[in-house]
Enzyme design. Structure first.
Site, PDB file in Angstrom:
ATOM      1  N   LYS A 292      20.303  92.855 -28.110  1.00 11.73           N
ATOM      2  CA  LYS A 292      19.402  93.214 -29.211  1.00 11.73           C
ATOM      3  C   LYS A 292      18.238  92.209 -29.291  1.00 11.73           C
ATOM      4  O   LYS A 292      17.095  92.586 -29.540  1.00 11.73           O
ATOM      5  CB  LYS A 292      20.152  93.251 -30.547  1.00 11.73           C
ATOM      6  CG  LYS A 292      21.218  94.333 -30.661  1.00 11.73           C
ATOM      7  CD  LYS A 292      20.682  95.752 -30.601  1.00 11.73           C
ATOM      8  CE  LYS A 292      19.953  96.169 -31.851  1.00 11.73           C
ATOM      9  NZ  LYS A 292      19.577  97.618 -31.786  1.00 11.73           N
TER      10      LYS A 292
ATOM     11  N   THR B 253      19.051  93.621 -35.689  1.00 11.86           N
ATOM     12  CA  THR B 253      20.202  93.137 -36.452  1.00 11.86           C
ATOM     13  C   THR B 253      20.051  91.664 -36.821  1.00 11.86           C
ATOM     14  O   THR B 253      19.422  90.898 -36.078  1.00 11.86           O
ATOM     15  CB  THR B 253      21.484  93.332 -35.605  1.00 11.86           C
ATOM     16  OG1 THR B 253      22.546  92.582 -36.193  1.00 11.86           O
ATOM     17  CG2 THR B 253      21.319  92.851 -34.176  1.00 11.86           C
ATOM     18  N   ASP B 254      20.702  91.273 -37.911  1.00 11.82           N
ATOM     19  CA  ASP B 254      20.694  89.847 -38.286  1.00 11.82           C
ATOM     20  C   ASP B 254      21.462  89.000 -37.274  1.00 11.82           C
ATOM     21  O   ASP B 254      21.336  87.775 -37.246  1.00 11.82           O
ATOM     22  CB  ASP B 254      21.254  89.647 -39.702  1.00 11.82           C
ATOM     23  CG  ASP B 254      22.714  90.056 -39.868  1.00 11.82           C
ATOM     24  OD1 ASP B 254      23.314  90.596 -38.912  1.00 11.82           O
ATOM     25  OD2 ASP B 254      23.269  89.834 -40.979  1.00 11.82           O
ATOM     26  N   GLU B 255      22.269  89.660 -36.415  1.00 14.23           N
ATOM     27  CA  GLU B 255      23.061  88.899 -35.435  1.00 14.23           C
ATOM     28  C   GLU B 255      22.192  88.191 -34.403  1.00 14.23           C
ATOM     29  O   GLU B 255      22.662  87.287 -33.718  1.00 14.23           O
ATOM     30  CB  GLU B 255      24.064  89.816 -34.723  1.00 14.23           C
ATOM     31  CG  GLU B 255      25.124  90.334 -35.659  1.00 14.23           C
ATOM     32  CD  GLU B 255      26.366  90.880 -34.951  1.00 14.23           C
ATOM     33  OE1 GLU B 255      26.554  90.613 -33.757  1.00 14.23           O
ATOM     34  OE2 GLU B 255      27.131  91.586 -35.624  1.00 14.23           O
TER      35      GLU B 255
ATOM     36  N   TYR C  27      26.305  91.777 -27.115  1.00 17.29           N
ATOM     37  CA  TYR C  27      25.620  92.743 -27.996  1.00 17.29           C
ATOM     38  C   TYR C  27      24.374  92.111 -28.621  1.00 17.29           C
ATOM     39  O   TYR C  27      23.259  92.626 -28.481  1.00 17.29           O
ATOM     40  CB  TYR C  27      26.560  93.238 -29.109  1.00 17.29           C
ATOM     41  CG  TYR C  27      25.823  93.868 -30.277  1.00 17.29           C
ATOM     42  CD1 TYR C  27      25.144  95.080 -30.136  1.00 17.29           C
ATOM     43  CD2 TYR C  27      25.781  93.239 -31.530  1.00 17.29           C
ATOM     44  CE1 TYR C  27      24.442  95.643 -31.204  1.00 17.29           C
ATOM     45  CE2 TYR C  27      25.092  93.798 -32.593  1.00 17.29           C
ATOM     46  CZ  TYR C  27      24.422  94.999 -32.428  1.00 17.29           C
ATOM     47  OH  TYR C  27      23.720  95.550 -33.477  1.00 17.29           O
TER      48      TYR C  27
HETATM   49  P1  NAD Z   1      26.501 103.722 -33.898  1.00 12.28           P
HETATM   50  O1  NAD Z   1      27.263 103.062 -32.812  1.00 12.28           O
HETATM   51  O2  NAD Z   1      27.237 104.367 -35.032  1.00 12.28           O
HETATM   52  O3  NAD Z   1      25.552 104.859 -33.279  1.00 12.28           O
HETATM   53  C1  NAD Z   1      24.760 104.651 -32.141  1.00 12.28           C
HETATM   54  C2  NAD Z   1      24.141 105.989 -31.757  1.00 12.28           C
HETATM   55  O4  NAD Z   1      23.297 105.789 -30.608  1.00 12.28           O
HETATM   56  C3  NAD Z   1      25.181 107.050 -31.353  1.00 12.28           C
HETATM   57  O5  NAD Z   1      24.844 108.288 -31.937  1.00 12.28           O
HETATM   58  C4  NAD Z   1      25.043 107.116 -29.835  1.00 12.28           C
HETATM   59  O6  NAD Z   1      25.379 108.382 -29.290  1.00 12.28           O
HETATM   60  C5  NAD Z   1      23.568 106.793 -29.650  1.00 12.28           C
HETATM   61  N1  NAD Z   1      23.280 106.237 -28.310  1.00 12.28           N
HETATM   62  C6  NAD Z   1      23.928 105.228 -27.677  1.00 12.28           C
HETATM   63  N2  NAD Z   1      23.386 105.031 -26.459  1.00 12.28           N
HETATM   64  C7  NAD Z   1      22.364 105.923 -26.332  1.00 12.28           C
HETATM   65  C8  NAD Z   1      21.413 106.201 -25.315  1.00 12.28           C
HETATM   66  N3  NAD Z   1      21.417 105.522 -24.158  1.00 12.28           N
HETATM   67  N4  NAD Z   1      20.504 107.159 -25.531  1.00 12.28           N
HETATM   68  C9  NAD Z   1      20.505 107.884 -26.689  1.00 12.28           C
HETATM   69  N5  NAD Z   1      21.381 107.677 -27.685  1.00 12.28           N
HETATM   70  C10 NAD Z   1      22.302 106.706 -27.511  1.00 12.28           C
HETATM   71  O7  NAD Z   1      25.466 102.640 -34.414  1.00 12.28           O
HETATM   72  P2  NAD Z   1      25.003 102.239 -35.888  1.00 12.28           P
HETATM   73  O8  NAD Z   1      26.004 101.350 -36.484  1.00 12.28           O
HETATM   74  O9  NAD Z   1      24.555 103.455 -36.592  1.00 12.28           O
HETATM   75  O10 NAD Z   1      23.732 101.331 -35.529  1.00 12.28           O
HETATM   76  C11 NAD Z   1      22.437 101.908 -35.374  1.00 12.28           C
HETATM   77  C12 NAD Z   1      21.436 100.811 -35.057  1.00 12.28           C
HETATM   78  O11 NAD Z   1      21.434  99.849 -36.103  1.00 12.28           O
HETATM   79  C13 NAD Z   1      21.750 100.044 -33.783  1.00 12.28           C
HETATM   80  O12 NAD Z   1      20.531  99.767 -33.123  1.00 12.28           O
HETATM   81  C14 NAD Z   1      22.383  98.742 -34.275  1.00 12.28           C
HETATM   82  O13 NAD Z   1      22.161  97.691 -33.372  1.00 12.28           O
HETATM   83  C15 NAD Z   1      21.649  98.543 -35.576  1.00 12.28           C
HETATM   84  N6  NAD Z   1      22.388  97.798 -36.618  1.00 12.28           N
HETATM   85  C16 NAD Z   1      23.615  98.232 -37.049  1.00 12.28           C
HETATM   86  C17 NAD Z   1      24.248  97.563 -38.088  1.00 12.28           C
HETATM   87  C18 NAD Z   1      25.594  97.998 -38.621  1.00 12.28           C
HETATM   88  O14 NAD Z   1      26.139  97.315 -39.477  1.00 12.28           O
HETATM   89  N7  NAD Z   1      26.145  99.105 -38.185  1.00 12.28           N
HETATM   90  C19 NAD Z   1      23.629  96.440 -38.675  1.00 12.28           C
HETATM   91  C20 NAD Z   1      22.394  96.011 -38.175  1.00 12.28           C
HETATM   92  C21 NAD Z   1      21.777  96.717 -37.167  1.00 12.28           C
HETATM   93  O1  DAU Z   2      25.440  91.968 -38.789  1.00 12.35           O
HETATM   94  C1  DAU Z   2      25.028  93.219 -38.306  1.00 12.35           C
HETATM   95  C2  DAU Z   2      26.024  93.715 -37.294  1.00 12.35           C
HETATM   96  O2  DAU Z   2      27.192  94.087 -38.011  1.00 12.35           O
HETATM   97  C3  DAU Z   2      25.526  94.889 -36.464  1.00 12.35           C
HETATM   98  O3  DAU Z   2      24.418  94.481 -35.708  1.00 12.35           O
HETATM   99  C4  DAU Z   2      26.632  95.414 -35.551  1.00 12.35           C
HETATM  100  O4  DAU Z   2      26.193  96.563 -34.848  1.00 12.35           O
HETATM  101  C5  DAU Z   2      27.840  95.759 -36.387  1.00 12.35           C
HETATM  102  O5  DAU Z   2      28.897  96.144 -35.541  1.00 12.35           O
HETATM  103  C6  DAU Z   2      28.261  94.568 -37.244  1.00 12.35           C
HETATM  104  O6  DAU Z   2      28.790  93.512 -36.414  1.00 12.35           O
HETATM  105  P1  DAU Z   2      30.088  92.668 -36.858  1.00 12.35           P
HETATM  106  O7  DAU Z   2      30.702  92.089 -35.650  1.00 12.35           O
HETATM  107  O8  DAU Z   2      29.771  91.758 -37.986  1.00 12.35           O
HETATM  108  O9  DAU Z   2      30.983  93.895 -37.455  1.00 12.35           O
HETATM  109  P2  DAU Z   2      32.538  94.215 -37.318  1.00 12.35           P
HETATM  110  O10 DAU Z   2      32.831  95.306 -38.278  1.00 12.35           O
HETATM  111  O11 DAU Z   2      32.950  94.393 -35.900  1.00 12.35           O
HETATM  112  O12 DAU Z   2      33.214  92.884 -37.841  1.00 12.35           O
HETATM  113  C7  DAU Z   2      32.948  92.398 -39.155  1.00 12.35           C
HETATM  114  C8  DAU Z   2      33.782  91.136 -39.355  1.00 12.35           C
HETATM  115  O13 DAU Z   2      35.164  91.525 -39.382  1.00 12.35           O
HETATM  116  C9  DAU Z   2      33.659  90.131 -38.230  1.00 12.35           C
HETATM  117  O14 DAU Z   2      33.743  88.818 -38.769  1.00 12.35           O
HETATM  118  C10 DAU Z   2      34.873  90.381 -37.357  1.00 12.35           C
HETATM  119  C11 DAU Z   2      35.914  90.852 -38.359  1.00 12.35           C
HETATM  120  N1  DAU Z   2      36.899  91.814 -37.837  1.00 12.35           N
HETATM  121  C12 DAU Z   2      36.449  92.951 -37.252  1.00 12.35           C
HETATM  122  C13 DAU Z   2      37.333  93.887 -36.752  1.00 12.35           C
HETATM  123  C14 DAU Z   2      36.830  95.142 -36.070  1.00 12.35           C
HETATM  124  C15 DAU Z   2      38.264  91.581 -37.998  1.00 12.35           C
HETATM  125  O15 DAU Z   2      38.681  90.558 -38.568  1.00 12.35           O
HETATM  126  N2  DAU Z   2      39.139  92.497 -37.497  1.00 12.35           N
HETATM  127  C16 DAU Z   2      38.739  93.639 -36.863  1.00 12.35           C
HETATM  128  O16 DAU Z   2      39.601  94.429 -36.411  1.00 12.35           O
END
Ligand code: NAD
Ligand code: DAU
Length: 333
Positions: A151, A123-125, A147
């Protein structure tokens, strides 16, 4: 090609499995997923009978399960993780177990079994926050939350396995994804579904934090490019180039749904809340990739998807989610 996808029942993983089966005929996909609260087999209903697809329920921290699932694989893409920043603040343990130790278990299996390519989805985080400019793959890691620290720890292990053992690894670091099948704890699906139900939209702090939005299909295309053509041991940023302040995003969602801005509630800020994420994706563009979905189009399509699929999210919102929401947003009353 036999591809093992971990975490394929989650948001990005499910979209990736579907994307790859659509794009390639001669592909076999094994999906290893623990089915945590975020894993949902409904996300893959349309492809569950595809003979090229197999689901295995299991934990990436379990050495025996991982070895069995990875046996005979040509490549592994690891999506499995605990992913929600707010949950990592209220309970970090599972993040360290899955995101760090689970990655280690996978790396050991990849090494032992001699698998040709391992892609770590990061992730970019991991770069932390910046008010100006954009992070490149060479930027320092400065994660803020449990988190992103988990990562970042996983990324360092992945790169160390490459340097020490020559393990054939690649890493993608993407910005915030949006699209169908995203669990309604993340801002876009939470706010769309709350707004449909005329519930409050809880904006953290002043609402001026910035995220760079990437449509999940564009991320899938980027991951596929890295899987096929990336150089081993390298990191690739994947961003959408759509920087938006949270408050502006919230107003766009309300407008698309024809709902009142009076639904907006400013609530206590997230501890350690990163102000702005921004990444430079020049390295991946050199492989021929670029994001194709304009944010306005992608957001409108996403709003329509949630409007058209209420059964999918209402089921989630009537389960574990309710307890989480009551605790996380207690101040909404
Ligand atoms: P998500 O939370 O929707 O899904 C995570 C999945 O992983 C679920 O299906 C869960 O059951 C499975 N999982 C969790 N723990 C596990 C374990 N111990 N063994 C096997 N499976 C397990 O997540 P997402 O948003 O689809 O993110 C997927 C990947 O992308 C993650 O690695 C996350 O860090 C990365 N990522 C997400 C975002 C985003 O915006 N959502 C951005 C950048 C990177
Ligand atoms: O940048 C990549 C990341 O993006 C991934 O690695 C993470 O898995 C994914 O969860 C996401 O993280 P963020 O913390 O950026 O996403 P989130 O949707 O939780 O929040 C986005 C922005 O919105 C953040 O600035 C917090 C704000 N927010 C979020 C929630 C849930 C609110 O203001 N209110 C809310 O209720």
């Amino acid at each position: 090609m036999r591809l093992v996808v971990t975490g394929g029942a989650g948001f990005i993983g499910a979209n990736f499995v579907r994307f790859m089966l659509r794009r390639y005929d001669d592909l076999e996909v094994v999906n290893l997923d623990k089915l945590t609260y975020a894993g949902n087999l409904e996300n893959l209903r349309d492809i569950e009978d595809d003979p090229r697809y197999t689901f295995v329920k299991g934990d990436i921290c379990d050495t025996v399960v991982v070895r069995a699932a990875l046996e005979g694989a040509d490549a592994v893409v690891n999506f499995a993780a605990e992913t929600h920043v707010d949950r990592s603040i209220s309970g970090p343990q599972d993040f360290i177990s899955t995101d760090v130790l689970g990655t280690h278990t996978l790396l050991e299996a990849v090494r032992e079994l001699g698998i040709a390519r391992y892609v770590q989805i990061s992730t970019d985080e991991v770069y932390g926050s910046t008010e100006t400019g954009a992070f490149t793959e060479e930027s320092d890691l400065a994660p803020s939350s449990p988190y992103s620290a988990s990562k970042a720890g996983a990324d360092l292990l992945v790169l160390a396995y490459h340097r020490t053992f020559g393990t054939p690894v690649l890493i993608t670091r993407s910005s915030n994804n949006y699209g169908p099948y995203q669990y309604p704890e993340k801002i876009i699906p939470l706010f769309i579904t709350n707004a449909i139900d005329e519930q409050a939209l809880p904006v953290y702090g002043d609402g001026l934090n910035v995220r760079d939005w990437l449509h999940v299909d564009d991320n899938c295309a980027g991951i596929d490019a890295v899987l096929r053509e990336g150089a081993l041991g390298e990191v690739y940023n994947i961003g959408g180039g759509n920087e938006v302040e949270n408050l502006s995003l919230t107003r766009q969602i309300l407008e698309l749904l024809g709902k009142s801005p009076e639904l907006i509630r400013f609530v206590t800020d997230r501890p350690g809340h990163d102000r702005r994420y921004a990444i430079d994706c020049g390295k991946l563009r050199e492989l021929g990739w670029s994001p194709e979905t304009p944010f306005e189009t992608g957001l409108a399509r996403t709003v329509s998807w949630y409007r058209d699929n209420p059964d999918w999210w209402r089921k989630i919102k009537s389960g574990e989610w309710r307890e989480y929401y009551a605790q996380q947003y207690a101040e909404l009353g």
